[in-house]
Structures are given as C-alpha cells and as structure tokens.
Design an enzyme around this catalytic site. Structure first.
Site, PDB file in Angstrom:
ATOM      1  N   CYS A 157     -63.681  27.627  90.100  1.00 38.73           N
ATOM      2  CA  CYS A 157     -62.610  27.437  91.079  1.00 38.73           C
ATOM      3  C   CYS A 157     -61.512  26.533  90.541  1.00 38.73           C
ATOM      4  O   CYS A 157     -60.384  26.545  91.039  1.00 38.73           O
ATOM      5  CB  CYS A 157     -63.166  26.878  92.381  1.00 38.73           C
ATOM      6  SG  CYS A 157     -63.976  25.273  92.212  1.00 38.73           S
ATOM      7  N   ASN A 158     -61.821  25.739  89.515  1.00 40.17           N
ATOM      8  CA  ASN A 158     -60.842  24.790  88.990  1.00 40.17           C
ATOM      9  C   ASN A 158     -60.239  25.196  87.657  1.00 40.17           C
ATOM     10  O   ASN A 158     -59.277  24.579  87.211  1.00 40.17           O
ATOM     11  CB  ASN A 158     -61.481  23.404  88.828  1.00 40.17           C
ATOM     12  CG  ASN A 158     -61.723  22.731  90.148  1.00 40.17           C
ATOM     13  OD1 ASN A 158     -60.977  22.939  91.104  1.00 40.17           O
ATOM     14  ND2 ASN A 158     -62.772  21.941  90.236  1.00 40.17           N
ATOM     15  N   GLU A 193     -68.994  15.537  87.416  1.00 39.64           N
ATOM     16  CA  GLU A 193     -69.770  16.465  88.250  1.00 39.64           C
ATOM     17  C   GLU A 193     -70.656  17.346  87.360  1.00 39.64           C
ATOM     18  O   GLU A 193     -70.251  17.769  86.275  1.00 39.64           O
ATOM     19  CB  GLU A 193     -68.842  17.307  89.123  1.00 39.64           C
ATOM     20  CG  GLU A 193     -67.795  18.119  88.365  1.00 39.64           C
ATOM     21  CD  GLU A 193     -68.249  19.527  88.101  1.00 39.64           C
ATOM     22  OE1 GLU A 193     -69.355  19.886  88.525  1.00 39.64           O
ATOM     23  OE2 GLU A 193     -67.509  20.262  87.449  1.00 39.64           O
ATOM     24  N   GLN A 212     -72.086  20.439  88.030  1.00 39.81           N
ATOM     25  CA  GLN A 212     -72.106  21.894  88.195  1.00 39.81           C
ATOM     26  C   GLN A 212     -71.461  22.619  87.018  1.00 39.81           C
ATOM     27  O   GLN A 212     -71.873  23.720  86.645  1.00 39.81           O
ATOM     28  CB  GLN A 212     -71.401  22.302  89.494  1.00 39.81           C
ATOM     29  CG  GLN A 212     -72.175  22.027  90.757  1.00 39.81           C
ATOM     30  CD  GLN A 212     -72.048  20.579  91.189  1.00 39.81           C
ATOM     31  OE1 GLN A 212     -71.093  19.907  90.817  1.00 39.81           O
ATOM     32  NE2 GLN A 212     -73.011  20.103  91.968  1.00 39.81           N
ATOM     33  N   ILE A 245     -71.668  26.429  98.661  1.00 41.78           N
ATOM     34  CA  ILE A 245     -72.009  26.422 100.085  1.00 41.78           C
ATOM     35  C   ILE A 245     -73.339  25.722 100.293  1.00 41.78           C
ATOM     36  O   ILE A 245     -73.536  24.951 101.256  1.00 41.78           O
ATOM     37  CB  ILE A 245     -72.054  27.861 100.639  1.00 41.78           C
ATOM     38  CG1 ILE A 245     -70.640  28.440 100.710  1.00 41.78           C
ATOM     39  CG2 ILE A 245     -72.698  27.877 102.028  1.00 41.78           C
ATOM     40  CD1 ILE A 245     -69.688  27.712 101.655  1.00 41.78           C
TER      41      ILE A 245
END
Length: 419
Positions: free
Chosen positions: A51-52, A113, A115, A193
């Site tokens: 997403c980044n 982070e 992930q 999510i």
C-alpha cells in the site's frame, strides 16, 4: 553485473498515483514476465507492491533504467515524465542499500514495522515462480533478510513504533468518547484487517462485523474475534448500522461509493461515521471525505499519527543504518567477485586440459613399460612448463615497459612466499 531499482512510495507519489501501480500478489508473476519480455536480454527482475510502495529491482550486464521506467509508465497508463517526477531510480550499491533499508523497516511509513519483511519475502517467492530471480538478485534479497533480522534482534528500531492499526484506533478514540459503544465494520479479511481487528477488539467495542468477498475467509476471521460475518453485497443496505468502518481489500475499484455513504448518513440521522481506507487503490471514493458527518482517513492521512516518538528511536536508527551499511559492503564485495567468475572458469578449464593431456601421455609411457619415476618426472615437468609458458613468453616479448609489467605480475603471482 549492474543492479538497478525503480520505485514510487508514500514520500514521492500521491495515493491515487500509487494506486495505478498496485499489483496483487497473483499479478506479480505475469507482470514480471511481461517486463522481462519488454527489456533487452531479459534481466533478472523482482517486483514489490504494497500500500505504501511499488518497486522494481533488476540485474543485468548493462543497466536499462530508462526502458524500465518507460515500461512501468505504460503499464500504469501515465506518461513517462509524470512517473519520473514521482519516482526514484537507484543503481548498484545505492539500489542494494535501499533494498536493505526497506526490508529492515527503515524506509516505511511506520518506522520499524515488521510487515514489510514478509511482503518482500512473498515478492521474492513470486519472482522465483516467474523464473526471473537469478543469482544476483537472489543473493541481494537473501542478504537483505539477514540484515533485517540483525536489525530487529540487535536494535530497538520497532520498540516505539505505532502501527497503522493502532493509529486507526487512536483516531477513533478521539472521535468517540467510549469505544465500548461503537459498532465496527471491517471490509476485507487480509493481514491488515486482521491487525486492525485485533487492536479494536482490545477496546471491547459494542459489536464487530467482517464483510468479505470470500465468505469462508471472512468466517475464519470473524470466529477469531467473535464477530459477525457478511457478504460485500450486503454493504449498501447495512452500512448505516456501523459507527466505524475500516476497509482494506485488493479491489481495483472503490467498493464503497459516495451514494451509499450519503444514504447511510441519512438513515443514521447524520450521526458521525469514522472511516479508514487502508487500501491502495482506494476502497472508498475520495468524494466521501467532503461529507460533513464523515471522518475519512487514508493511509497517507495516518502518516502524521504514526510518526511519533522519533527522538526515542534515533539511537536505534543510527545503529540500524550501520548494520545496513556493513551488509551493503559485503554484497558489493560479493558482486565484484562475481565479475571474475568467467575468468576463473576459463583458468580451471585450461588447467584441466593441460592436466588431462599430461596424464594421457604418462599412461602411454607406463603402458610401454617406461620407468615409473621417469614418467612421474616427465609428468610434473610437462604440467609446469605448460603453466609457465605464457609468463615466460611475456617476459621475453614486447617493449621494455611491457616486460616490466610482466615481471611485476610474475613476481606477484609466482614468487610470493607462503605466510
């Protein structure tokens, strides 16, 4: 061997532009095959898409930075000039350093982070499946994983970070006085999510629901949190029931439109709605942000929330950068050594050819009944003469300067004393 990287991320490109270059994991393999077919000599290639960021890493005998940019711009339906204005290109050591920093969480919106490391490993597996990961990129990424592991075990780089999921809960807490009275809807059932649901569940909201395209995956996540499960098709009719909506799917088009939110607000009698869109491309139409009773946050909006406690992390960052630098130097040393591999292979082949010839000659002599010691003497002398022939010829031929260079080389290679 040249290595280059081309990418856009949250610091160089707006969300909507990043959305044009977002690739789901199942798209990576065909995308890499298309990229390699479009470039000269089909370079090694890997594609990372989150997403980044979206980043392409390649390796080949000659760099092809501009053709790579042209191809990516065409795939996203934008001009090469527009992409160039929002992208970065890195070569060789700079490309490796960037890959190591990304894997270590030093280039993330959320510093440290974890992930991103898993996402890179998924991308590497996809490149392996596509047959596009050669020895150079494989070595670079394996070393990036080792560096990332050392950074996480040797520093406190992630100790003070605030995740996107935690940031979403913090913002919701600023809007609602009591999160225990809030009904939360999660759209999607992926890792992000899952993280968000974990953080919200810790606040004991009034109810939680999972809406997902695949009902079985939604049920699996819902069972984990004691949440209700629903289909995406139910969203328009049930959106008004929820005070907070967190969405992150792999959809290429928005799944929550302006009209649906307007109708939901009307049924809610304009009680405020908190919405977080963590998807790239967007899950929620951008016009929703203009509605008076909606508080919509995107991944970029959360940047200011997650960039906290910077002072506490500076020592860890400096330590992590030192680990990265050491890893880069080791990789570059390996890369330099790889340049001599063809010559080493040629030398070994030539030596084997000489050895085989002399052994064959010695066997013939032995078969004729020649003295063993004499045969061994001839064998060793023959191999030695073949190995020294080139050096001797250089010492006798050419001009004075050439002979001096040959003399220096011969002394270096043949007359060094064992230490």
């Amino acid at each position: 061997m040249a290595v280059w990287a081309l990418g856009i991320n949250h610091t160089t490109a707006p969300l909507d532009l990043r959305g044009r270059f977002a690739f789901a994991i199942e798209q990576i393999e065909p995308t890499l095959k298309a990229l390699r077919s479009a470039l000269h000599r089909q370079p090694e290639a890997a594609l990372i898409s989150t997403c980044n960021r979206t980043e392409i890493y390649c390796a080949c005998e000659q760099p092809q930075v501009q053709p790579t940019l042209d191809w990516l711009a065409q795939s996203g339906g934008v001009s090469a000039d527009l992409l160039r204005a929002h992208s970065y290109t890195l070569q060789d050591g700079h490309a490796a350093r960037h890959a190591f920093r990304v894997a270590s969480g030093l280039d993330s919106m959320v510093l440290g982070e974890p992930q991103i490391l898993g996402q890179i490993k998924d991308a590497v597996r996809a490149a392996e499946a596509a047959g596009s990961l050669g020895s150079t990129l494989s070595q670079m990424f394996q070393r990036s994983f080792a560096v990332a592991k050392e950074v996480r075990t040797s520093t406190e780089i992630g100790a003070h970070s605030i995740s996107m999921a935690a940031a979403a809960v913090r913002l919701a807490g600023q809007l609602f006085e009591d999160l225990g009275q809030v009904k939360v809807l999660f759209v999607g059932a992926g890792e992000m999510i899952d993280l968000c649901a974990t953080h919200f569940a810790a606040k004991n909201p009034k109810s939680m629901a999972i809406a997902n395209r695949t009902l079985s995956r939604g049920e699996e996540l819902a069972c984990k949190f004691g949440a209700e499960v629903m289909r995406l098709g139910e969203l328009p009719e049930r959106l008004h029931e929820f005070d907070a909506v967190v969405s992150c799917t792999a959809s290429t088009l928005p799944i929550i439109g302006l009209g649906a939110v307007e109708r939901a607000l009307k049924r809610r009698r304009h009680r405020p709605m908190f919405m977080v869109d963590l998807a790239v491309p967007r899950d929620i139409e951008i016009e929703v942000k203009e509605l008076e009773d909606v508080y919509l946050y995107t991944v970029d909006d959360l940047a200011g929330v997650v960039q906290t406690a910077q002072a506490n992390r500076q020592a860890a960052v400096a330590q992590a950068e030192a680990i990265v630098d050491a890893g880069v130097q080791n990789f570059l040393h390996w890369l330099e050594q790889r340049a001599t591999v063809p010559l080493i292979q040629q030398l070994n082949a030539q030596a084997d050819e000489w050895r085989a010839a002399e052994i064959a000659r010695a066997r013939k002599l032995l078969a004729r009944g020649e003295d063993v010691d004499a045969v061994l003497e001839a064998l060793s002398r023959g191999i030695t003469q073949k190995m020294l022939h080139g050096a001797m010829a250089e010492l006798r031929a050419g001009d004075l300067a050439a002979r001096e260079r040959a003399s220096t080389a011969v002394q270096h290679f043949f007359l060094r004393k064992e230490r």
